[in-house]
Design a protein around this motif. Structure first.
Motif, PDB file in Angstrom:
ATOM      1  N   PRO A  81     -10.024  -8.197 -43.573  1.00  0.00           N
ATOM      2  CA  PRO A  81      -9.535  -8.125 -42.351  1.00  0.00           C
ATOM      3  C   PRO A  81      -9.150  -9.638 -41.884  1.00  0.00           C
ATOM      4  O   PRO A  81      -8.283 -10.077 -40.986  1.00  0.00           O
ATOM      5  CB  PRO A  81     -10.541  -7.664 -41.210  1.00  0.00           C
ATOM      6  N   ASP A  82      -9.699 -10.793 -42.691  1.00  0.00           N
ATOM      7  CA  ASP A  82      -9.563 -12.167 -42.321  1.00  0.00           C
ATOM      8  C   ASP A  82      -8.750 -12.836 -43.301  1.00  0.00           C
ATOM      9  O   ASP A  82      -8.498 -14.125 -42.999  1.00  0.00           O
ATOM     10  CB  ASP A  82     -11.056 -12.895 -42.532  1.00  0.00           C
ATOM     11  N   PHE A  83      -8.069 -12.206 -44.280  1.00  0.00           N
ATOM     12  CA  PHE A  83      -7.207 -12.869 -45.101  1.00  0.00           C
ATOM     13  C   PHE A  83      -6.041 -13.517 -44.211  1.00  0.00           C
ATOM     14  O   PHE A  83      -5.482 -12.712 -43.402  1.00  0.00           O
ATOM     15  CB  PHE A  83      -6.782 -12.055 -46.340  1.00  0.00           C
ATOM     16  N   ASP A  84      -5.767 -14.581 -44.416  1.00  0.00           N
ATOM     17  CA  ASP A  84      -4.559 -15.298 -43.854  1.00  0.00           C
ATOM     18  C   ASP A  84      -3.846 -16.285 -44.690  1.00  0.00           C
ATOM     19  O   ASP A  84      -4.468 -17.262 -44.865  1.00  0.00           O
ATOM     20  CB  ASP A  84      -4.773 -15.930 -42.418  1.00  0.00           C
ATOM     21  N   PRO A  85      -2.848 -16.094 -45.272  1.00  0.00           N
ATOM     22  CA  PRO A  85      -1.819 -14.817 -45.323  1.00  0.00           C
ATOM     23  C   PRO A  85      -2.441 -13.768 -45.845  1.00  0.00           C
ATOM     24  O   PRO A  85      -3.312 -13.679 -46.636  1.00  0.00           O
ATOM     25  CB  PRO A  85      -0.650 -15.468 -45.887  1.00  0.00           C
ATOM     26  N   PRO A  86      -1.872 -12.440 -45.338  1.00  0.00           N
ATOM     27  CA  PRO A  86      -2.375 -11.224 -45.895  1.00  0.00           C
ATOM     28  C   PRO A  86      -2.377 -11.319 -47.469  1.00  0.00           C
ATOM     29  O   PRO A  86      -1.012 -11.746 -48.245  1.00  0.00           O
ATOM     30  CB  PRO A  86      -1.453 -10.115 -45.257  1.00  0.00           C
ATOM     31  N   PRO A  87      -3.059 -10.436 -48.076  1.00  0.00           N
ATOM     32  CA  PRO A  87      -2.862 -10.392 -49.591  1.00  0.00           C
ATOM     33  C   PRO A  87      -1.680  -9.753 -49.998  1.00  0.00           C
ATOM     34  O   PRO A  87      -1.147  -8.857 -49.203  1.00  0.00           O
ATOM     35  CB  PRO A  87      -4.345  -9.662 -50.054  1.00  0.00           C
ATOM     36  N   THR A  88      -1.266  -9.942 -51.161  1.00  0.00           N
ATOM     37  CA  THR A  88      -0.067  -9.393 -51.843  1.00  0.00           C
ATOM     38  C   THR A  88      -0.465  -8.885 -53.216  1.00  0.00           C
ATOM     39  O   THR A  88      -1.515  -9.210 -53.854  1.00  0.00           O
ATOM     40  CB  THR A  88       1.245 -10.152 -51.908  1.00  0.00           C
ATOM     41  N   THR A  89       0.328  -8.228 -53.871  1.00  0.00           N
ATOM     42  CA  THR A  89      -0.092  -7.464 -55.187  1.00  0.00           C
ATOM     43  C   THR A  89       1.364  -7.893 -56.167  1.00  0.00           C
ATOM     44  O   THR A  89       2.336  -7.944 -55.688  1.00  0.00           O
ATOM     45  CB  THR A  89      -0.446  -6.222 -55.223  1.00  0.00           C
ATOM     46  N   ALA A  90       1.040  -8.073 -57.394  1.00  0.00           N
ATOM     47  CA  ALA A  90       2.174  -8.164 -58.178  1.00  0.00           C
ATOM     48  C   ALA A  90       1.544  -7.164 -59.641  1.00  0.00           C
ATOM     49  O   ALA A  90       0.642  -7.686 -60.038  1.00  0.00           O
ATOM     50  CB  ALA A  90       2.297  -9.557 -58.515  1.00  0.00           C
ATOM     51  N   SER A  91       2.652  -7.005 -60.352  1.00  0.00           N
ATOM     52  CA  SER A  91       2.491  -6.580 -61.588  1.00  0.00           C
ATOM     53  C   SER A  91       2.230  -7.680 -62.621  1.00  0.00           C
ATOM     54  O   SER A  91       3.023  -8.725 -62.403  1.00  0.00           O
ATOM     55  CB  SER A  91       3.674  -5.939 -62.334  1.00  0.00           C
ATOM     56  N   PRO A  92       1.603  -7.696 -63.625  1.00  0.00           N
ATOM     57  CA  PRO A  92       1.672  -8.780 -64.565  1.00  0.00           C
ATOM     58  C   PRO A  92       3.122  -8.810 -65.368  1.00  0.00           C
ATOM     59  O   PRO A  92       3.840  -7.567 -65.244  1.00  0.00           O
ATOM     60  CB  PRO A  92       0.549  -8.219 -65.660  1.00  0.00           C
ATOM     61  N   GLY A  93       3.262  -9.582 -66.217  1.00  0.00           N
ATOM     62  CA  GLY A  93       4.486  -9.675 -66.785  1.00  0.00           C
ATOM     63  C   GLY A  93       4.555  -8.693 -68.076  1.00  0.00           C
ATOM     64  O   GLY A  93       3.527  -8.140 -68.352  1.00  0.00           O
ATOM     65  N   PRO A  94       5.557  -8.677 -68.834  1.00  0.00           N
ATOM     66  CA  PRO A  94       5.704  -7.867 -70.019  1.00  0.00           C
ATOM     67  C   PRO A  94       4.652  -8.284 -71.116  1.00  0.00           C
ATOM     68  O   PRO A  94       4.061  -7.431 -71.999  1.00  0.00           O
ATOM     69  CB  PRO A  94       6.882  -8.082 -70.653  1.00  0.00           C
ATOM     70  N   GLU A  95       4.197  -9.693 -71.229  1.00  0.00           N
ATOM     71  CA  GLU A  95       3.470  -9.924 -72.470  1.00  0.00           C
ATOM     72  C   GLU A  95       1.983  -9.372 -72.574  1.00  0.00           C
ATOM     73  O   GLU A  95       1.415  -9.005 -73.417  1.00  0.00           O
ATOM     74  CB  GLU A  95       3.136 -11.336 -72.414  1.00  0.00           C
ATOM     75  N   PRO A  96       1.376  -9.066 -71.110  1.00  0.00           N
ATOM     76  CA  PRO A  96      -0.005  -8.380 -71.393  1.00  0.00           C
ATOM     77  C   PRO A  96       0.103  -6.929 -72.050  1.00  0.00           C
ATOM     78  O   PRO A  96      -0.705  -6.460 -72.670  1.00  0.00           O
ATOM     79  CB  PRO A  96      -0.554  -8.687 -70.114  1.00  0.00           C
ATOM     80  N   PHE A  97       1.211  -6.273 -71.723  1.00  0.00           N
ATOM     81  CA  PHE A  97       1.470  -4.993 -71.866  1.00  0.00           C
ATOM     82  C   PHE A  97       1.661  -4.984 -73.567  1.00  0.00           C
ATOM     83  O   PHE A  97       1.212  -4.108 -74.351  1.00  0.00           O
ATOM     84  CB  PHE A  97       2.450  -4.255 -71.335  1.00  0.00           C
ATOM     85  N   ARG A  98       2.511  -5.859 -73.922  1.00  0.00           N
ATOM     86  CA  ARG A  98       3.105  -5.947 -75.443  1.00  0.00           C
ATOM     87  C   ARG A  98       1.597  -6.154 -76.092  1.00  0.00           C
ATOM     88  O   ARG A  98       1.401  -5.549 -77.146  1.00  0.00           O
ATOM     89  CB  ARG A  98       3.925  -6.894 -75.585  1.00  0.00           C
TER      90      ARG A  98
END
Length: 279
Positions: free
Chosen positions: A53-70
């Motif tokens: 509730p106190d995060f400012d700015p609000p948190p966002t999410t992201a996929s890792p890039g292709p390299e960790p998958f590969r």
């Protein structure tokens, strides 16, 4: 022929359960201000929901890039995997599937098939467990992938959220709608099915819980059931007691949802992940 299963941290499988099933889990990113954290590695769920509730700015999410998958795919190939089934959060809601597909094209050591779970949380996790069970039984990747759409069609996530505010922050609803929802104390009720989120709205927290109970009851006999929450364990335990009679034999998982999802739905949410029994 050795087949391994990969998924991402939005699947909400516990580390012990994933490890026991032989599933590799690739963490997504939680962005807090100018810092990025690996989901489930650098930031605990308890800490995240306490601070949300106190995060400012609000948190966002992201996929890792292709390299960790590969790198993950190549590491499994080095361990002896001939084929890999990589199952991920709904492509309609995230770029993870697209990134995994790009990595699969660059992987040399094993053939990788990427599957869109069309789900979130344990909707994805239950699918990964099914794939791992089939792999352990000696099925080929083609046979596993062919078996998954039936379970996808039978899978639902029902969620009773405490506020519209976090959907507004993530761009899912407008500021006007969120403001009116707060004024009227509206509680969103979401259903995730086959890559689509449908919404309903009720006026109280108790009505929201009753709504997801009604939705669950309408699904008939179940092969899988779990109770989900976003920093609301006591309420989740009460919900578990209410659904126990509907569950298949065995323990019902009670799971605090990954911050990668919680960032968009907010704290104090409750949910049910279920798979309708086949036949």
């Amino acid at each position: 022929m050795t087949v391994r299963v990969v998924t991402d941290s939005t699947c909400d499988l516990t580390p012990d359960l994933a490890a026991s099933a032989g599933i590799m889990v690739i963490p997504v990113y939680i962005n807090l201000g100018d810092r990025s954290y690996l989901d489930g590695v650098d930031l605990t769920r308890t800490e995240f929901y306490a601070r949300l509730p106190d995060f400012d700015p609000p948190p966002t999410t992201a996929s890792p890039g292709p390299e960790p998958f590969r790198q993950t795919y190549e590491a499994l190939a080095a361990e002896g995997a001939d084929e890999i089934v990589s199952i991920h959060v709904a492509a309609s809601l995230s770029t993870v599937c697209n990134v995994a597909t790009a990595a699969a094209r660059e992987t040399q050591g094993a053939r990788v098939t990427v599957v869109d779970s069309q789900q979130v949380s344990l909707g994805t996790g239950f699918l990964a467990l099914t794939a791992a069970r089939l792999a352990a039984a000696g099925r080929t990747a083609a046979e596993i992938v062919a078996a998954l759409p039936d379970q996808i069609r039978r899978t639902r996530i029902f969620a009773a959220l405490d506020t519209l505010e976090y959907l507004r922050r993530s761009g899912r609803v407008s500021a006007l709608v969120a403001g009116l929802g707060s004024l009227l104390q509206i509680k969103p009720v979401l259903t995730v099915a086959e890559g689509v989120i449908r919404s309903d709205r009720v006026r109280t927290r108790s009505q929201a819980v009753q709504r997801i109970l009604d939705l669950l009851g309408a699904r008939g006999p179940l092969s899988h059931l779990a109770v989900l929450h976003t920093g609301a364990r006591a309420r989740a335990e009460a919900l578990l007691a209410q659904v126990r009679h509907l569950a298949p034999p065995g323990e019902i998982p009670l799971v605090e949802v990954t911050p990668a999802i919680g960032a968009h739905v907010g704290p104090e949410g409750l949910g049910l992940a279920c798979v309708q029994a086949a036949g």
